[in-house]
Design a protein around this motif. Structure first.
Motif, PDB file in Angstrom:
ATOM      1  N   ASP A   1       0.877  -1.179   0.000  1.00 24.23           N
ATOM      2  CA  ASP A   1       0.000   0.000   0.000  1.00 24.23           C
ATOM      3  C   ASP A   1       0.909   1.222   0.000  1.00 24.23           C
ATOM      4  O   ASP A   1       1.739   1.388   0.902  1.00 24.23           O
ATOM      5  CB  ASP A   1      -0.892   0.023   1.237  1.00 24.23           C
ATOM      6  N   ILE A   2       0.735   2.062  -1.015  1.00 18.82           N
ATOM      7  CA  ILE A   2       1.613   3.239  -1.127  1.00 18.82           C
ATOM      8  C   ILE A   2       0.777   4.490  -1.420  1.00 18.82           C
ATOM      9  O   ILE A   2      -0.370   4.409  -1.853  1.00 18.82           O
ATOM     10  CB  ILE A   2       2.674   3.045  -2.233  1.00 18.82           C
ATOM     11  N   ARG A   3       1.381   5.632  -1.151  1.00 16.27           N
ATOM     12  CA  ARG A   3       0.792   6.910  -1.540  1.00 16.27           C
ATOM     13  C   ARG A   3       1.809   7.653  -2.397  1.00 16.27           C
ATOM     14  O   ARG A   3       3.023   7.469  -2.231  1.00 16.27           O
ATOM     15  CB  ARG A   3       0.427   7.756  -0.308  1.00 16.27           C
ATOM     16  N   HIS A   4       1.322   8.472  -3.310  1.00 21.24           N
ATOM     17  CA  HIS A   4       2.268   9.210  -4.150  1.00 21.24           C
ATOM     18  C   HIS A   4       1.669  10.537  -4.592  1.00 21.24           C
ATOM     19  O   HIS A   4       0.452  10.744  -4.563  1.00 21.24           O
ATOM     20  CB  HIS A   4       2.673   8.390  -5.382  1.00 21.24           C
ATOM     21  N   ILE A   5       2.554  11.419  -4.996  1.00 23.96           N
ATOM     22  CA  ILE A   5       2.180  12.722  -5.558  1.00 23.96           C
ATOM     23  C   ILE A   5       2.924  12.852  -6.879  1.00 23.96           C
ATOM     24  O   ILE A   5       4.159  12.768  -6.916  1.00 23.96           O
ATOM     25  CB  ILE A   5       2.581  13.877  -4.618  1.00 23.96           C
TER      26      ILE A   5
ATOM     27  N   TYR B   1      -2.706   4.030  -3.410  1.00 26.56           N
ATOM     28  CA  TYR B   1      -2.866   2.821  -4.222  1.00 26.56           C
ATOM     29  C   TYR B   1      -2.637   1.633  -3.289  1.00 26.56           C
ATOM     30  O   TYR B   1      -1.580   1.500  -2.686  1.00 26.56           O
ATOM     31  CB  TYR B   1      -1.862   2.784  -5.378  1.00 26.56           C
ATOM     32  N   GLU B   2      -3.650   0.778  -3.187  1.00 26.77           N
ATOM     33  CA  GLU B   2      -3.571  -0.364  -2.278  1.00 26.77           C
ATOM     34  C   GLU B   2      -3.308  -1.661  -3.039  1.00 26.77           C
ATOM     35  O   GLU B   2      -3.668  -1.808  -4.201  1.00 26.77           O
ATOM     36  CB  GLU B   2      -4.874  -0.501  -1.488  1.00 26.77           C
ATOM     37  N   GLN B   3      -2.665  -2.592  -2.325  1.00 25.93           N
ATOM     38  CA  GLN B   3      -2.413  -3.945  -2.836  1.00 25.93           C
ATOM     39  C   GLN B   3      -1.737  -3.920  -4.210  1.00 25.93           C
ATOM     40  O   GLN B   3      -2.135  -4.609  -5.142  1.00 25.93           O
ATOM     41  CB  GLN B   3      -3.730  -4.732  -2.887  1.00 25.93           C
TER      42      GLN B   3
END
Length: 522
Positions: A358-362, A434-436
């Protein structure tokens, strides 16, 4: 004068009669009166007919007629057209690949040659199926006293606003809807269609989110579907057995004869058998397969394969490779429907425990070049961003990362920055999440960083995006490791099966029946 005398005088006056002129004047007056009455009646009838014609031409009656009925729910032509257009949309977009010509009438194009079904019939069939499901879910929602949420209403407004932002030049919302959905569609009717679709989706999503599966259920699913869920490692080489067509002296295409085809297949079989024999004798599959495929563009060997079992469902060696008794090093030859032969060497099978992330991004995109109208033969906007633009995007990404590091450095605070700055339309409304994410889903540089086994929650970095149309820089936040792919696949399969059962249960006994208004669809 006595009363009897007055009466006699009136009778004498009547008895004297009228002159011819007086009689004619009376006739003309009576006729004029009759004509006035007739013309008045005709005028009223004409006005009524003109008004009715204007109302008819406006689509007032057609749009309010019943096109389809589903268990007591009546749907107008615009209701049906909404789903009809949704079914037709991918064919309009990819028509050349699907055999559909958007410039022709749907009623004039055949969808299924065997049955004679036209594209109009097919799209209408899909629309009626969608309406049947919508009616069943609407009824279930009504029984639960469920109404469209505030978020759902906001989503409808956002859809309309997004449509407005992308309207072609010269189009209003109303004219665009008529161009896409036909002359009977109005803004109010389209909103009603959107609200129905949103309600159906929202209610179904709520039911889906109520479903959960523990580890025992997931393990039981795997035990019954190992062939589809295991990952297989193997080598495969394809030996081509097809002959190309030739051209005669007059330039005509000459197809191979049956005898020539059989000879080509026999030659391919001989090569495949020799490769199999040589590998069984201890030879290297890599070296021997590369040599066997060399020189024929249609023969191929691409090195060792690693495939999820579900991806092997259509290959001719499926059952052989699924066989639980298969051992590493086993080799076999398989015909491919008269086109050639596969030589397969089994490696191993296992349940992949590789985790997802599971990540986050810009995403900060580099500014794209602007087309120079003075150079009509060149479109500069198609060029890649300059290095200066890429450097500016990186500097902005670095600034955002520093802003994040200056705060509490939590997933929530990163999410707020993503919603404020990110140019990724797929995630900038949900905190950049964005998960999995599984191995291989993202582009190479991004994938390598997030799938590094040493990655820990809270890690951040900057990653360049070199992909066309996405050139720029990512600020990335690693949130956590998630379930392995096989568990996600098992849970998804259980969920899909239960949702399908739920929907089929709701639709049981529901029938869609066409009504007179169906002629206004398509």
């Amino acid at each position: 004068m006595s009363a009897s005398r007055e009466k006699k005088q009136r009778q004498d006056t009547l008895g004297q009669g009228l002159t011819q002129k007086q009689i004619q004047e009376q006739k003309e007056a009576a006729a004029k009166k009759r004509n006035t009455i007739v013309y008045t009646v005709i005028g009223v009838v004409v006005v009524v007919l003109v008004a009715a014609l204007l109302i008819w031409n406006s689509g007032f009656f057609q749009a309010r007629s019943t096109a389809v009925s589903v268990n007591g729910r009546n749907y107008t032509p615009t209701d049906v057209i909404y789903y009809y257009a949704n079914a037709r949309s991918p064919y309009q977009q990819y028509g050349s690949l699907l055999g559909y010509d958007a410039s022709k009438s749907d009623k004039e194009q055949i969808y299924d040659a065997d049955s004679g079904q036209t594209y109009h019939d097919y799209f209408l069939q899909q629309a009626m199926s969608a309406l049947t499901q919508a009616a069943a879910v609407e009824d279930a929602a009504k029984a639960d006293n469920y109404t469209l949420s505030a978020d759902g209403k906001a989503a409808v407004d956002e859809t309309l606003a997004s449509m407005d932002a992308q309207l072609p030049s010269g189009y209003s919302r109303a004219t665009y809807l008529k161009a896409v959905y036909g002359k009977y569609m109005t803004v109010a009717r389209y909103r009603a269609c959107l609200e129905r679709a949103q309600l159906v989706s929202e209610y179904a999503t709520n039911h889906q989110e109520s479903l959960s599966y523990d580890d025992n259920a997931i393990q039981a699913y795997y035990d019954g579907h190992k062939d589809e869920m295991d990952t297989f490692n193997y080598n495969v080489c394809f030996i081509n057995g097809l002959l190309a067509s030739s051209t005669d002296a007059e330039g005509n295409t000459v197809d191979p004869t049956d005898a020539e085809k059989a000879t080509a297949m026999s030659a391919a079989k001989a090569i495949a058998d020799k490769l199999s024999s040589d590998v069984k004798a201890g030879g290297s599959f890599d070296a021997l397969a590369a040599a066997a495929a060399e020189g024929d563009a249609k023969s191929s060997y691409n090195g060792e394969q690693s495939q999820l079992g579900s991806n092997l469902s259509s290959v001719p060696y499926k059952d052989w490779i699924y066989d639980a008794s298969r051992k590493g090093g086993d080799v076999e030859v398989f015909e491919s429907e008269g086109s050639g032969y596969y030589v397969v060497q089994f490696g191993s099978r296992a349940l992949s425990e590789a985790p997802t992330a599971d990540i986050r991004h810009i995403l900060i995109k580099a500014e794209s070049p602007v087309d120079d109208p003075a150079t009509t033969d060149v479109d500069e906007s198609t060029n890649a961003p300059t290095q200066e633009a890429m450097d500016a995007a990186k500097a902005e990404a670095q600034r955002i990362l520093e802003e994040f590091n200056a705060g509490d450095k939590t997933a929530e605070s990163f999410g707020k920055l993503a919603e404020q700055y990110s140019q990724d339309g797929g995630s900038n409304t949900n905190g950049g999440l964005y998960e999995q994410v599984y191995d291989g889903r993202m582009f190479e540089g991004f994938n390598a960083w997030i799938m590094d086994p040493a990655r820990q929650s809270g890690d951040t970095t900057l990653i360049e995006n070199p992909q066309d149309g996405q050139q720029g820089w990512h600020v990335v936040y690693f949130q956590s490791w998630d379930d392995p792919v096989w568990k996600i696949n098992a849970r998804t399969s259980l969920l899909n099966a239960d949702m399908q059962t739920w929907l089929e249960g709701l639709e049981a006994g529901y029938t869609a029946v066409q009504d007179s208004g169906i002629k206004y669809v398509g």
